[in-house]
Design an enzyme around this catalytic site. Structure first.
Site, PDB file in Angstrom:
ATOM      1  N   ARG A 146       0.791  -1.234   0.000  1.00 19.67           N
ATOM      2  CA  ARG A 146       0.000   0.000   0.000  1.00 19.67           C
ATOM      3  C   ARG A 146       0.815   1.272   0.000  1.00 19.67           C
ATOM      4  O   ARG A 146       0.268   2.359   0.021  1.00 19.67           O
ATOM      5  CB  ARG A 146      -0.996  -0.042   1.169  1.00 19.67           C
ATOM      6  CG  ARG A 146      -2.098  -1.001   0.843  1.00 19.67           C
ATOM      7  CD  ARG A 146      -2.962  -1.438   1.990  1.00 19.67           C
ATOM      8  NE  ARG A 146      -3.894  -2.432   1.471  1.00 19.67           N
ATOM      9  CZ  ARG A 146      -3.631  -3.733   1.334  1.00 19.67           C
ATOM     10  NH1 ARG A 146      -2.453  -4.201   1.703  1.00 19.67           N
ATOM     11  NH2 ARG A 146      -4.511  -4.555   0.818  1.00 19.67           N
ATOM     12  N   THR A 190       1.846  -5.830   4.177  1.00 19.19           N
ATOM     13  CA  THR A 190       1.367  -5.063   3.031  1.00 19.19           C
ATOM     14  C   THR A 190       1.137  -3.588   3.338  1.00 19.19           C
ATOM     15  O   THR A 190       0.899  -2.802   2.428  1.00 19.19           O
ATOM     16  CB  THR A 190       0.025  -5.632   2.529  1.00 19.19           C
ATOM     17  OG1 THR A 190      -0.975  -5.467   3.551  1.00 19.19           O
ATOM     18  CG2 THR A 190       0.140  -7.100   2.166  1.00 19.19           C
ATOM     19  N   GLY A 206      -1.557 -11.519   8.071  1.00 16.19           N
ATOM     20  CA  GLY A 206      -1.419 -12.962   7.957  1.00 16.19           C
ATOM     21  C   GLY A 206      -2.341 -13.721   8.880  1.00 16.19           C
ATOM     22  O   GLY A 206      -2.313 -13.502  10.091  1.00 16.19           O
ATOM     23  N   TRP A 257      -3.761  -4.463   9.217  1.00 16.05           N
ATOM     24  CA  TRP A 257      -3.032  -4.475   7.942  1.00 16.05           C
ATOM     25  C   TRP A 257      -3.345  -3.303   7.021  1.00 16.05           C
ATOM     26  O   TRP A 257      -2.832  -3.250   5.894  1.00 16.05           O
ATOM     27  CB  TRP A 257      -3.288  -5.802   7.227  1.00 16.05           C
ATOM     28  CG  TRP A 257      -4.733  -6.135   6.996  1.00 16.05           C
ATOM     29  CD1 TRP A 257      -5.600  -6.668   7.890  1.00 16.05           C
ATOM     30  CD2 TRP A 257      -5.476  -5.974   5.782  1.00 16.05           C
ATOM     31  NE1 TRP A 257      -6.841  -6.849   7.314  1.00 16.05           N
ATOM     32  CE2 TRP A 257      -6.786  -6.436   6.017  1.00 16.05           C
ATOM     33  CE3 TRP A 257      -5.154  -5.503   4.505  1.00 16.05           C
ATOM     34  CZ2 TRP A 257      -7.784  -6.430   5.044  1.00 16.05           C
ATOM     35  CZ3 TRP A 257      -6.138  -5.493   3.522  1.00 16.05           C
ATOM     36  CH2 TRP A 257      -7.432  -5.955   3.800  1.00 16.05           C
ATOM     37  N   ASN A 275      -9.710  -9.928  11.567  1.00 18.03           N
ATOM     38  CA  ASN A 275     -10.587 -10.995  12.047  1.00 18.03           C
ATOM     39  C   ASN A 275      -9.875 -11.894  13.057  1.00 18.03           C
ATOM     40  O   ASN A 275      -8.647 -11.994  13.070  1.00 18.03           O
ATOM     41  CB  ASN A 275     -11.072 -11.841  10.866  1.00 18.03           C
ATOM     42  CG  ASN A 275      -9.914 -12.388  10.047  1.00 18.03           C
ATOM     43  OD1 ASN A 275      -9.389 -11.675   9.191  1.00 18.03           O
ATOM     44  ND2 ASN A 275      -9.498 -13.619  10.295  1.00 18.03           N
ATOM     45  N   ASP A 318     -14.710 -13.755   8.408  1.00 14.80           N
ATOM     46  CA  ASP A 318     -13.556 -13.005   7.901  1.00 14.80           C
ATOM     47  C   ASP A 318     -13.898 -11.546   7.621  1.00 14.80           C
ATOM     48  O   ASP A 318     -13.344 -10.936   6.717  1.00 14.80           O
ATOM     49  CB  ASP A 318     -12.998 -13.672   6.634  1.00 14.80           C
ATOM     50  CG  ASP A 318     -11.631 -13.130   6.236  1.00 14.80           C
ATOM     51  OD1 ASP A 318     -10.913 -12.614   7.107  1.00 14.80           O
ATOM     52  OD2 ASP A 318     -11.290 -13.199   5.036  1.00 14.80           O
ATOM     53  N   ASP A 320     -13.092  -8.507   8.895  1.00 16.89           N
ATOM     54  CA  ASP A 320     -12.283  -7.668   9.759  1.00 16.89           C
ATOM     55  C   ASP A 320     -12.773  -6.221   9.695  1.00 16.89           C
ATOM     56  O   ASP A 320     -13.554  -5.840   8.825  1.00 16.89           O
ATOM     57  CB  ASP A 320     -10.804  -7.758   9.379  1.00 16.89           C
ATOM     58  CG  ASP A 320     -10.540  -7.376   7.932  1.00 16.89           C
ATOM     59  OD1 ASP A 320     -11.069  -6.350   7.480  1.00 16.89           O
ATOM     60  OD2 ASP A 320      -9.797  -8.098   7.254  1.00 16.89           O
ATOM     61  N   ARG A 345     -16.678  -3.772   6.647  1.00 12.76           N
ATOM     62  CA  ARG A 345     -16.775  -4.934   5.770  1.00 12.76           C
ATOM     63  C   ARG A 345     -18.032  -5.766   6.048  1.00 12.76           C
ATOM     64  O   ARG A 345     -18.539  -6.451   5.155  1.00 12.76           O
ATOM     65  CB  ARG A 345     -15.513  -5.782   5.970  1.00 12.76           C
ATOM     66  CG  ARG A 345     -15.262  -6.896   4.988  1.00 12.76           C
ATOM     67  CD  ARG A 345     -13.803  -7.290   5.092  1.00 12.76           C
ATOM     68  NE  ARG A 345     -13.489  -8.573   4.502  1.00 12.76           N
ATOM     69  CZ  ARG A 345     -12.254  -9.055   4.393  1.00 12.76           C
ATOM     70  NH1 ARG A 345     -11.231  -8.336   4.851  1.00 12.76           N
ATOM     71  NH2 ARG A 345     -12.015 -10.228   3.857  1.00 12.76           N
TER      72      ARG A 345
END
Length: 552
Positions: A146, A190, A206, A257, A275, A318, A320, A345
């Site tokens: 990013r 990232t 991760g 992240w 998550n 998932d 997050d 999300r």
């Protein structure tokens, strides 16, 4: 490690200009002739006060240049870890291809941007490469990068194999690198570092294994750790009661992240956590699982948590909460408030008081949500166990991609609207790890289809959708949906149409005013800046960077 030949276009920009470095006062100002940090400024609004390009003349916007960055290590400044790394001639596309997800920084006429294992400096006037740095990776998931952070004359970025690297901004020469997490534990990195005074703030990623998540601050001079904050509580700490045991909490994930935002007056850094682990299977971690799927405020100098708000208690899909928390100075119930807003999300829009985390508003962004049983007194969606993954399969709206995701939204103080790309799709979740203590990913997802993608403008005070613009979709959901956005004082909102075109919309109505076919959907957050009296708009799409301006 010795560097090989340097690709430095000394005829393109004077070295004295490159050596000027970043004036730290720019970080606290709205971006005009610089874009000095990931979101342009600390607020995360991605709003520009520039209005040279506006609703009247945007139809005349033309291409200034295209940069398709060179990924060959030949002629680049090369870093790495020696014999364990792939050979010098290895093509980085073998590690996942190149898609520009980073938002470039613009400082003193130079754009700095990244892809996994790469950093480039480009002349913002011409798009020509000034230098290119190549990192010899040990591996890791090359899903994207990013961008960089900048402190004075130095740049900072993270590699997929979890190294924190500092470069000289003028030359691309490596100063040092520090390992921040072990690739052997399936961590990968990232995020774009965020610089706040003498703190370089970064988070790990991760969730293939059940490992702890953390945010940390490092010294810009040395790269050493100043503080580290774990995204799940240790034994006996507040919040540990939301986990069944010490092991589950200590290995509970919650990776931060996505780069966060910062309020200098409160000295608080705001970010979303990931998550919980195990992913998609919650039978071993009964409880709310703090502080995963939460918006968190951290004191920048101490690393201590000031407050949190959990958007999805006991997540099993998932979803997050890593999406950008935007700072808004607004009015609620007739009173000025310091606010923070997030398009989550899980499909809901949240509005909080950013001084203390007090909940003010929860509103659904789309109608197709079937995973919860209602909203509780704290404004949180109520977990519905019937929508967890099952051996026979469970139909759930939305998919693991969520209604929105990491691409940055935007907020315009001129319109009072929060802009976000949304995606409505459905999947069947199959429980694959029925063990009482599953590990890693405990379920499989089979996507059924995509029903709608749209660009939405949300009134931050009410959570109501003021306007919605449909976007192109495909049966597999590969097109349309979440996108990086930019709003401007020229009355414009820059995004895409889901079908490979970069689009300027009327920020007040959503009407398309201009578009350019790029051959791929935009893949990062657009940005704009003033250079030599001209306003530029720069965006990434696929493996190329595009710059647009008005004709002279």
């Amino acid at each position: 490690m010795k560097a090989v030949a340097l690709s430095l276009g000394t005829g393109l920009l004077p070295l004295a200009l490159l050596a000027q470095g970043l004036d730290p006062s720019l970080l606290a100002k709205p971006p005009v002739d610089a874009w000095p940090t990931h979101h342009g400024d600390y607020s995360g609004r991605r709003f520009s006060s520039l209005k040279e390009i506006n609703t009247t003349n945007v139809k005349n916007l033309t291409l200034a240049w295209i940069n398709r960055p060179n990924t060959s290590p030949g002629g680049a400044v090369v870093g790495g870890e020696g014999p364990e790394a792939p050979p010098a001639g290895a093509n980085p596309s073998a590690f996942g291809g190149l898609t520009i997800k980073s938002t470039p920084l613009l400082v003193n006429g130079v754009l700095y941007f990244t892809a996994p294992d790469h950093v480039w400096a480009v002349d913002a006037r011409t798009g020509r490469e000034v230098w290119h740095y190549f990192w010899r990776t040990k591996g890791g998931i090359h899903i994207g990068n990013r961008g960089v952070g900048m402190y004075g004359d130095w740049l900072y970025f993270l590699t997929p194999d979890n190294y924190f690297v500092s470069l000289e901004a003028a030359t691309g020469k490596e100063r040092w690198h520090k390992e921040i997490a072990s690739i052997k534990r399936e961590y990968f990195s990232t995020a774009a570092p965020i610089i706040v005074r003498n703190h370089v703030i970064l988070g790990v990623g991760g969730d293939s294994l059940d490992v702890p998540g953390y945010l940390e601050s490092r010294d810009p001079e040395t790269g050493e750790v100043q503080w580290r904050w774990y995204t799940t509580p240790r034994a006996g700490e507040p919040g540990s009661e939301t986990w069944p045991d010490e092991y589950s909490s200590a290995h509970g994930g919650g990776m931060p992240w996505v780069p966060g935002t910062y309020d200098p007056e409160l000295n608080l850094y705001y970010f979303g956590t990931g998550n919980p682990n195990p992913v998609l299977a919650g039978q071993s971690r009964g409880g709310d699982n703090l502080w995963t799927c939460s918006i968190v405020a951290i004191n920048v100098d101490t690393g201590k948590m000031a407050w949190y708000y959990q958007a999805t208690p006991h997540d099993t899909h998932d979803w997050d909460a890593a999406q950008v928390p935007i700072l808004i100075d607004g009015v609620v119930d007739g009173k000025p408030r310091k606010l923070i807003a997030q398009a989550n999300r899980n499909g809901f829009f949240f509005l909080l008081d950013r001084t203390n985390g007090k909940h003010l508003l929860t509103a659904p962004m789309v109608g197709s949500l079937n995973w919860h049983k209602g909203i509780n007194a704290k404004g949180q969606p109520i977990w519905n166990p019937a929508k967890d993954a099952s051996v026979s399969g469970t139909l759930v709206w939305p998919t693991t991609d969520g209604v929105t995701n990491w691409p940055p939204p935007s907020f315009s103080p001129d319109t009072g609207l929060f802009y976000v790309g949304t995606h409505e799709a459905v999947s069947v979740f199959y429980l694959t790890d029925t063990d009482p203590r599953p590990q890693g990913w405990g379920a499989a997802e089979r996507r059924v289809g995509t029903f709608a993608s749209s660009l939405k403008a949300i009134d931050y005070k009410t959570g109501k959708v003021r306007w919605s613009r449909p976007l192109a979709t495909t049966a597999g959901g590969a097109a349309g949906g979440p996108m990086g956005l930019l709003s401007t004082a020229g009355g414009l909102l820059f995004g895409n149409d889901g079908a490979g075109s970069f689009v300027a919309y009327d920020a007040a109505t959503g009407k398309p005013l201009w578009h350019a076919g790029l051959g791929a959907n935009t893949s990062n957050g657009p940005q704009t800046f003033l250079l030599d009296g001209k306003q530029y708009v720069v965006v990434g799409a696929g493996d190329s960077l595009f710059a647009f301006t008005l004709p002279q």
